[in-house]
Motif scaffolding. Structure first.
Motif, PDB file in Angstrom:
ATOM      1  N   ILE A   1      -7.871   1.521 -11.891  1.00  0.00           N
ATOM      2  CA  ILE A   1      -7.029   0.819 -12.870  1.00  0.00           C
ATOM      3  C   ILE A   1      -6.021  -0.111 -12.204  1.00  0.00           C
ATOM      4  O   ILE A   1      -5.719  -1.187 -12.729  1.00  0.00           O
ATOM      5  N   PHE A   2      -5.505   0.279 -11.017  1.00  0.00           N
ATOM      6  CA  PHE A   2      -4.508  -0.553 -10.314  1.00  0.00           C
ATOM      7  C   PHE A   2      -5.045  -1.045  -8.973  1.00  0.00           C
ATOM      8  O   PHE A   2      -4.353  -1.057  -7.956  1.00  0.00           O
ATOM      9  N   ASN A   3      -6.320  -1.482  -9.050  1.00  0.00           N
ATOM     10  CA  ASN A   3      -6.896  -2.169  -7.895  1.00  0.00           C
ATOM     11  C   ASN A   3      -6.334  -3.580  -7.895  1.00  0.00           C
ATOM     12  O   ASN A   3      -6.833  -4.477  -8.589  1.00  0.00           O
ATOM     13  N   PHE A   4      -5.244  -3.800  -7.162  1.00  0.00           N
ATOM     14  CA  PHE A   4      -4.509  -5.070  -7.220  1.00  0.00           C
ATOM     15  C   PHE A   4      -5.421  -6.248  -6.892  1.00  0.00           C
ATOM     16  O   PHE A   4      -5.405  -7.266  -7.586  1.00  0.00           O
ATOM     17  N   ALA A   5      -6.252  -6.103  -5.844  1.00  0.00           N
ATOM     18  CA  ALA A   5      -7.075  -7.233  -5.380  1.00  0.00           C
ATOM     19  C   ALA A   5      -8.081  -7.640  -6.449  1.00  0.00           C
ATOM     20  O   ALA A   5      -8.396  -8.824  -6.614  1.00  0.00           O
ATOM     21  N   ALA A   6      -8.541  -6.642  -7.231  1.00  0.00           N
ATOM     22  CA  ALA A   6      -9.572  -6.929  -8.230  1.00  0.00           C
ATOM     23  C   ALA A   6      -8.990  -7.448  -9.527  1.00  0.00           C
ATOM     24  O   ALA A   6      -9.609  -8.268 -10.214  1.00  0.00           O
ATOM     25  N   HIS A   7      -7.759  -7.022  -9.851  1.00  0.00           N
ATOM     26  CA  HIS A   7      -7.300  -7.252 -11.234  1.00  0.00           C
ATOM     27  C   HIS A   7      -6.033  -8.094 -11.378  1.00  0.00           C
ATOM     28  O   HIS A   7      -5.745  -8.593 -12.470  1.00  0.00           O
ATOM     29  N   ARG A   8      -5.237  -8.204 -10.323  1.00  0.00           N
ATOM     30  CA  ARG A   8      -4.001  -8.996 -10.497  1.00  0.00           C
ATOM     31  C   ARG A   8      -4.327 -10.476 -10.554  1.00  0.00           C
ATOM     32  O   ARG A   8      -5.303 -10.944  -9.979  1.00  0.00           O
ATOM     33  N   GLU A   9      -3.474 -11.234 -11.259  1.00  0.00           N
ATOM     34  CA  GLU A   9      -3.672 -12.683 -11.428  1.00  0.00           C
ATOM     35  C   GLU A   9      -2.383 -13.419 -11.048  1.00  0.00           C
ATOM     36  O   GLU A   9      -1.682 -13.953 -11.920  1.00  0.00           O
TER      37      GLU A   9
ATOM     38  N   GLY B   1       0.789  -1.227   0.000  1.00  0.00           N
ATOM     39  CA  GLY B   1       0.000   0.000   0.000  1.00  0.00           C
ATOM     40  C   GLY B   1       0.818   1.273   0.000  1.00  0.00           C
ATOM     41  O   GLY B   1       0.308   2.350   0.338  1.00  0.00           O
ATOM     42  N   VAL B   2       2.058   1.215  -0.442  1.00  0.00           N
ATOM     43  CA  VAL B   2       2.940   2.384  -0.344  1.00  0.00           C
ATOM     44  C   VAL B   2       2.312   3.618  -0.994  1.00  0.00           C
ATOM     45  O   VAL B   2       1.644   3.535  -2.034  1.00  0.00           O
TER      46      VAL B   2
END
Ligand code: ING
Length: 311
Positions: free
Chosen positions: A286-294, A188-189
């Motif tokens: 756009i960089f909602n990690f929890a929603a979009h990272r795989e 969360g930096v």
């Protein structure tokens, strides 16, 4: 209520090999005083801000090598910097060469610390990506012996609560590796501080020299945007012991935009009021990690060191 931190990128011009610690500390304090007039709460100094960039020389005498390192931080010679900062209620990032007695042996690291407004060290980082080489390469116009003089950092990339936000640090070559910033992004930096000493000329790739400044800003701006964080990149600049170092110190917003920059190759401040909440719209969309990272597809990033090309 928005969380504004007024920050200074405190670029340094060249530091001569024979410039003493007290002489350098006086330059740092002068920059703190200037920062105070701008209402700054945080000042970011470069990598190895207390000495010349000594990895440019091949040395074999350990006492000579160790003369560029700090055994204590603060020491009697750097205490005036801590005292002045505390009196002015300014925190700072400081890069320096750290000599530590650890696990019963002497360790050498390229280190950065974050000091709060009360003069307390609240975070420490030891450089992980060490560029250059470990053995003397006489064909080079200058050496880049970080792999000889420093050990790989052993502290990871910590993100700490300070200055009203989530603060992270890295050092110079680290900024070229996206993994650096993503490890902090996954904590969360909200502001990454990075000092650097970057020669204009890279002997193994002279064709890249004309792009040194572009590549510097490219990686800093990408880091900011792709992790929704402020990035403060600060140079040791100018012709230092005959070696031209880039300047280009900047303050980059989470949008990726450069909002303040130095324009000289000397001791110079670039100042900006940084709204730590500015990254939220990027972290939540756009960089909602929890929603979009795989991550289930990212295994190679951790499992492989070098590229493997299937035949
Ligand atoms: N300096 C350089 C950097 O990554 C380097 C390494 C040397 C890059 C020469 C390009 C040319 O900015 C440090 N200290 O990591």
């Amino acid at each position: 209520m928005s969380r504004i931190v007024t920050v200074a990128a405190a670029q340094l011009g060249p530091i001569a090999r024979d410039e003493s610690r007290p002489q350098v500390v006086e330059r740092l304090i002068n920059l703190l005083r200037q920062a105070k007039t701008h209402g700054c709460e945080l000042v970011v100094f470069p990598e190895l801000a207390l000495t010349t960039f000594f990895p440019r020389w091949f040395m074999q005498d350990q006492a000579e090598i160790d003369s560029f390192f700090e055994r204590d931080m603060p020491s009697a010679e750097t205490q005036p910097l801590f005292d002045a900062a505390r009196e002015m209620r300014i925190g700072f990032y400081l890069g320096y060469a750290e000599l530590a007695e650890q696990d019963g042996r002497i360790r050498h690291f390229n280190t950065a610390i974050l000091v709060d407004k009360a003069g307390q060290v609240v975070s420490k980082y030891r450089k992980i990506h060490l560029p250059g080489h470990a053995e003397h390469e006489p064909q080079r116009p200058f050496q880049h012996l970080e792999k000889r003089y420093f050990e790989t950092g052993d502290l990871g990339w910590p993100v700490v609560r300070a200055f009203g936000g989530l603060m992270g640090m890295c050092i110079c070559n680290d900024r070229r590796w996206p993994e650096t910033h993503r490890v902090m992004g996954l904590q969360g930096v909200e502001m990454i501080m990075v000092g650097y000493n970057t020669p204009v000329h890279n002997p193994p790739a002279p064709d890249h020299d004309r792009l040194s400044d572009f590549h510097n800003h490219l990686v800093l701006q990408a880091a900011a945007y792709q992790n929704g964080t402020w990035v403060i990149g600060v140079a040791k600049a100018g012709k230092e012991e005959g070696c031209d170092l880039i300047g280009g110190s900047v303050i980059v917003a989470p949008s990726g935009e450069i909002v303040a920059r130095c324009s000289t190759l000397g001791d110079e401040l670039a100042v900006a009021r940084c709204d730590l909440d500015m990254g939220v719209s990027y972290k939540n969309t756009i960089f909602n990690f929890a929603a979009h990272r795989e991550p289930q597809h990212y295994g190679m990033i951790v499992e492989r060191k070098g590229a493997v090309i299937e035949s």
